[in-house]
Design a protein around this motif. Structure first.
Motif: not given
Length: 895
Positions: A879-887, A872-876
């Motif tokens: 990207y910085r928040t999405a990168a945190c979820y990847i970590l 959902e972060c990636f679709q919005r």
């Protein structure tokens, strides 16, 4: 509360005959006069608005050689006589007389200063001279003096020079020493009730002992005798004071083994005892001299090696704070609760190893009192602290302080504007557009303060847009929006007002006035648009001097000694405008006489009922509005000993809630609009425990003790930040701490009060969620969504709830999380609340990164799968928040 501001001022002293061996032996401030006694001379200074030397007495070299240097001194309570004991045991008694000639210091009006002439009345050697004895300090009442000798006796003299001889004093009191406790830690705010007893041996005081200090407290009829081996004995004295020395009886030996000085706070009935370890123990004199707590600089990284033993202690005039000076370095001011308000010692590190003793030099600016503090004195208003550096005799350092009444007495308080007031200025906490707190210095008009110095009372209107300030006479008003002052046009009217308290009632300022000619008190009601006798709305004579007062909407509470409560209702007819010809009427609606043996009230506040109403804060009021106005049925009482209780105004019953409270705020009903973020809180209080929150309980009895009081660790300020007030519209508590700045052009640093903000929104949201008030929590969060600290509050809320969830026993967690139909957990309700806001994704991943990865499964089971949150972060395109979820995901896979 006292906070230092500005640069320390230097008062130069006259050089004595032998400057190399000079030191100040006595320092005392009484009735705007400061007495400084050195070995070969003494000086008398004015401590009013202008610091001027009024008189001095220099001894010649023959007198010093024949009779010795000045060793000890005492000032009579009426300030007319000075007694000095020399090193050769000669008693000198001097008389002070003031001339009729006034000193003019600028302006057209003469000041209250006049020169003093000093004459020697008596010079006689005391009978115990030649016996190789040493003496303690001298204490006195109006007619007699008392000092302690090194052979353990008390010696009595009169102000007429009559020697009554030595009295054999028995230092062994009847009270058992095992009944008292010794401090177990050095933590500020120590409460010893839960600590085990330490038995003290009965042979601590030897047969041969010396008396080092006497501390006399005439109002409490107590005399404290301090011995050279660190023991301190509490003694009772006669009603006639020191006249009957044989009536002095030892009552109790305190739990002290290394005491070096002591000082009594009469109003609070607290004894402060300084030790060789550099700590200060506070004892409750009203509770059999039990230990309250211990304060020290240990938690700030300074040990006894840095500061040395305590050398002196000085209480503020209202006994709410005390200053501590050390033998080797600096001084510090603490509140009774253990909050460090001011310190001359620079904070370098968190351990004593990183905070060494810094030697002063001419190449760098160093801190005040670098060589230690020998003597200290507050002025009678608490605006100045006078201190003398150890071994110094050529100057006195004067520190300026601002203070805040903090809901005590007969002056009102505010929840919108926090104000610290100095002797001639106001320090206002301002909230900028960026919600950054700043301190604004507002100087009072010279035309007013020069004639009515110093500031004595300050009150802010409920909306925080107007300030009422009263000095020695009269009052002035300040419009914060227009930045304009309003004063009395007629100076003779101004001089007839001696303000003893200020309150705001909507657009009306209430003055508690003392009428000198009749020795009576009255209430004066002025509209804020005009200060003049012609605009006076009402004059209400009072039965006696009021102890405390409060106002809420159309009601005024007045309390008299010993504890009589009167409540008045106000009606305003006509428009409150210059052309409206308004008429104000008061009627007594309730009178209570509370029979209690407790200490007297220091503050009282109405507890508003949760009903809509119209009030006198509008431009007019009519009889038809009475149906919408309801008299408050309860009020909070803060007593002088720190006890907080709830008083039912219908039946007069009082219920104790807690103790050790220094100040409190009633939060409900403080905002007339819908932006009060603290409406779900009954009140907050502050003391050595920190901040306590009182919530209304569900059910018919909304003030029952169960689930009523909560101590939130997240609300605690650092112990160098003192809370000033509450901003209901922002949901934050505003505090202030000390900062120091250095300048190449100044010898000493500048003390700068620094405002601090502490949000309480996360605590309020958690409280609502715990009680299943989901809609109320969502509405409160929506009101706060535009605040700069909103995202931080949500993160703090989720973090504290998650920490509490994973800290519970597994059995309890399984019982409430396994059934699908079970009630939602607090963690799930918290996530559901935060999910309504776009900050949700940042909050969840931030909390995850701050906690142990072993518990992430519990977090994401309530917040949602991490992969779904990432998508959902990636679709919005966050990207910085999405990168945190990847970590976070990669860490989970690696484990």
């Amino acid at each position: 509360m006292y906070m230092a501001y500005g640069w320390p001022q230097v008062i130069p002293l006259q050089q004595g005959l032998c400057p190399s061996s000079q030191r100040v032996v006595f320092l005392k401030n009484v009735n705007r006069l400061l007495l400084i006694v050195s070995p070969t001379h003494f000086e008398l200074w004015s401590t009013s608005q202008h610091r001027v030397r009024l008189g001095k007495h220099m001894r010649d070299s023959d007198s010093v050689e024949r009779e010795g240097e000045n060793l000890q001194a005492v000032w009579s309570p009426d300030t007319k006589l000075i007694a000095i004991l020399t090193s050769s045991f000669f008693l000198h008694i001097f008389k002070i007389q003031f001339s009729d000639k006034r000193i003019y210091i600028g302006g057209k009006q003469p000041s209250a200063l006049c020169l003093a002439s000093i004459s020697l009345l008596l010079s006689e050697q005391v009978p115990f001279a030649g016996k190789n004895l040493s003496v303690s300090n001298i204490v006195s009442d109006n007619k007699h003096m008392l000092l302690g000798l090194s052979d353990g006796t008390l010696y009595s003299m009169s102000w007429k020079g009559e020697f009554y001889g030595a009295f054999q004093f028995d230092p062994y009191p009847l009270a058992s020493i095992e009944d008292s406790l010794l401090p177990r830690t050095l933590d500020n705010g120590l409460s010893p009730n839960s600590q085990p007893k330490i038995l003290m041996p009965n042979h601590i005081i030897p047969n041969k002992f010396e008396i080092n200090q006497l501390e006399l407290c005439l109002p409490l009829r107590l005399l404290f005798v301090l011995y050279s081996n660190g023991q301190l004995v509490s003694c009772s004295i006669s009603k006639k004071g020191l006249k009957q020395v044989d009536c002095i009886k030892a009552e109790q030996r305190l739990a002290c083994v290394d005491a070096v000085c002591a000082s009594v706070a009469v109003e609070q009935q607290i004894l402060a005892v300084g030790s060789r370890r550099g700590t200060v123990d506070l004892f409750d004199l009203a509770e059999s001299v039990t230990l309250i707590r211990t304060v020290s600089l240990y938690d700030w990284g300074y040990s006894m090696d840095d500061t040395g033993p305590v050398s002196c202690i000085a209480w503020t005039p209202d006994n709410s704070s005390f200053a501590v000076g050390w033998k080797l370095r600096g001084l510090t001011v603490w509140s009774v609760s253990g909050c460090r308000l001011m310190s001359t010692i620079r904070q370098i590190g968190l351990s004593s190893a990183s905070s060494p003793i810094v030697k002063p030099n001419h190449d760098c600016k160093y801190e005040p009192l670098m060589g230690g503090t020998s003597l200290m004195q507050w002025d009678e208003y608490g605006y100045r602290l006078y201190a003398i550096e150890e071994g110094s005799s050529d100057r006195i350092l004067s520190f300026s302080f601002g203070k805040c009444c903090l809901s005590r007495g007969v002056s009102g308080t505010t929840y919108i504007r926090q104000v610290i007031y100095g002797e001639d200025r106001l320090l206002i906490v301002q909230s900028e557009e960026s919600d950054e707190l700043k301190m604004l210095h507002l100087n009072l008009p010279v035309s007013y303060i020069s004639q009515n110095w110093p500031v004595q009372h300050v009150a802010a209107s409920k909306d925080g847009m107007y300030l009422a300030v009263a000095g020695l006479h009269g009052l002035i008003l300040y419009d914060i929006r227009l930045k304009k002052w309003r004063v009395f046009g007629d100076v003779t009217q101004e001089q007839k007002i001696q303000c003893k308290g200020l309150l705001w009632l909507g657009k009306i300022v209430i003055v508690c006035n003392y009428v000198d000619s009749s020795d009576t008190y009255e209430l004066l009601f002025y509209p804020r648009y005009h200060l003049d006798q012609s605009s006076l709305l009402c004059r209400k004579p009072l039965l006696a001097k009021p102890m405390v007062m409060d106002v809420y909407q159309d009601y005024i509470l007045v309390t008299y000694m010993p504890f009589d409560v009167h409540i008045f209702h106000l009606k305003l007819f006509g428009e409150l405008t210059p052309s409206g010809n308004p008429d104000l009427q008061l009627s007594a609606v309730r009178e209570l006489s509370i029979m209690t043996a407790k200490s007297h009230p220091a503050a009282m506040r109405f507890i508003p009922d949760q009903f809509p109403r119209k009030s006198i804060s509008n431009n007019y009021s009519s009889p038809s509005s009475d149906s919408l106005s309801r008299e408050p049925a309860r009020c909070l009482i803060l007593r002088a000993n720190g006890e907080l209780s709830l008083l039912d105004l219908d039946d007069g019953r009082e219920r104790t809630l807690t103790d050790s409270v220094e100040l409190f705020w009633v939060t409900c009903g403080q905002c007339e609009d819908k932006t009060n973020l603290t409406e779900e809180v009954s009140w907050l209080d502050y003391g050595h425990r920190g901040m306590q929150v009182w919530y209304p309980s569900p059910g018919a009895n909304s003030f029952k003790q169960e689930d009523f009081l909560q101590l939130d660790p997240e609300l605690e300020f650092d112990r160098e930040v003192y809370p000033l007030g509450l901003l209901p519209n922002a949901g934050v508590v505003v505090g202030v701490s000390q900062r120091m700045s250095f300048s190449a052009s100044a010898e000493f640093p500048c003390f700068e009060p620094s405002p601090q903000a502490q949000t309480i929104l996360h605590c309020l949201l958690r409280h609502l969620l715990q009680r299943d008030k989901i809609e109320e929590a969502l509405r409160l969060a929506e009101l706060s969504a535009e605040k700069p600290h909103f995202s931080h509050c949500l993160e703090w809320l989720l973090f504290t709830v998650f920490e509490a969830d994973i800290s519970r026993p597994n059995v309890n967690k399984n019982q409430i999380s396994i059934p699908n139909h079970a009630k939602s957990t607090l963690l799930e309700k918290t996530c559901d609340l935060i999910r309504n806001f776009p900050e949700y994704f940042d909050v969840v991943v931030s909390v995850a990164r701050k906690t142990d990865g072993r518990h992430w499964a519990d977090l994401f089971s309530a917040a949602g799968r991490s992969t779904e949150l990432f998508e959902e972060c990636f679709q919005r395109r966050w990207y910085r928040t999405a990168a945190c979820y990847i970590l976070v995901r990669s860490i989970c896979l690696s484990k």
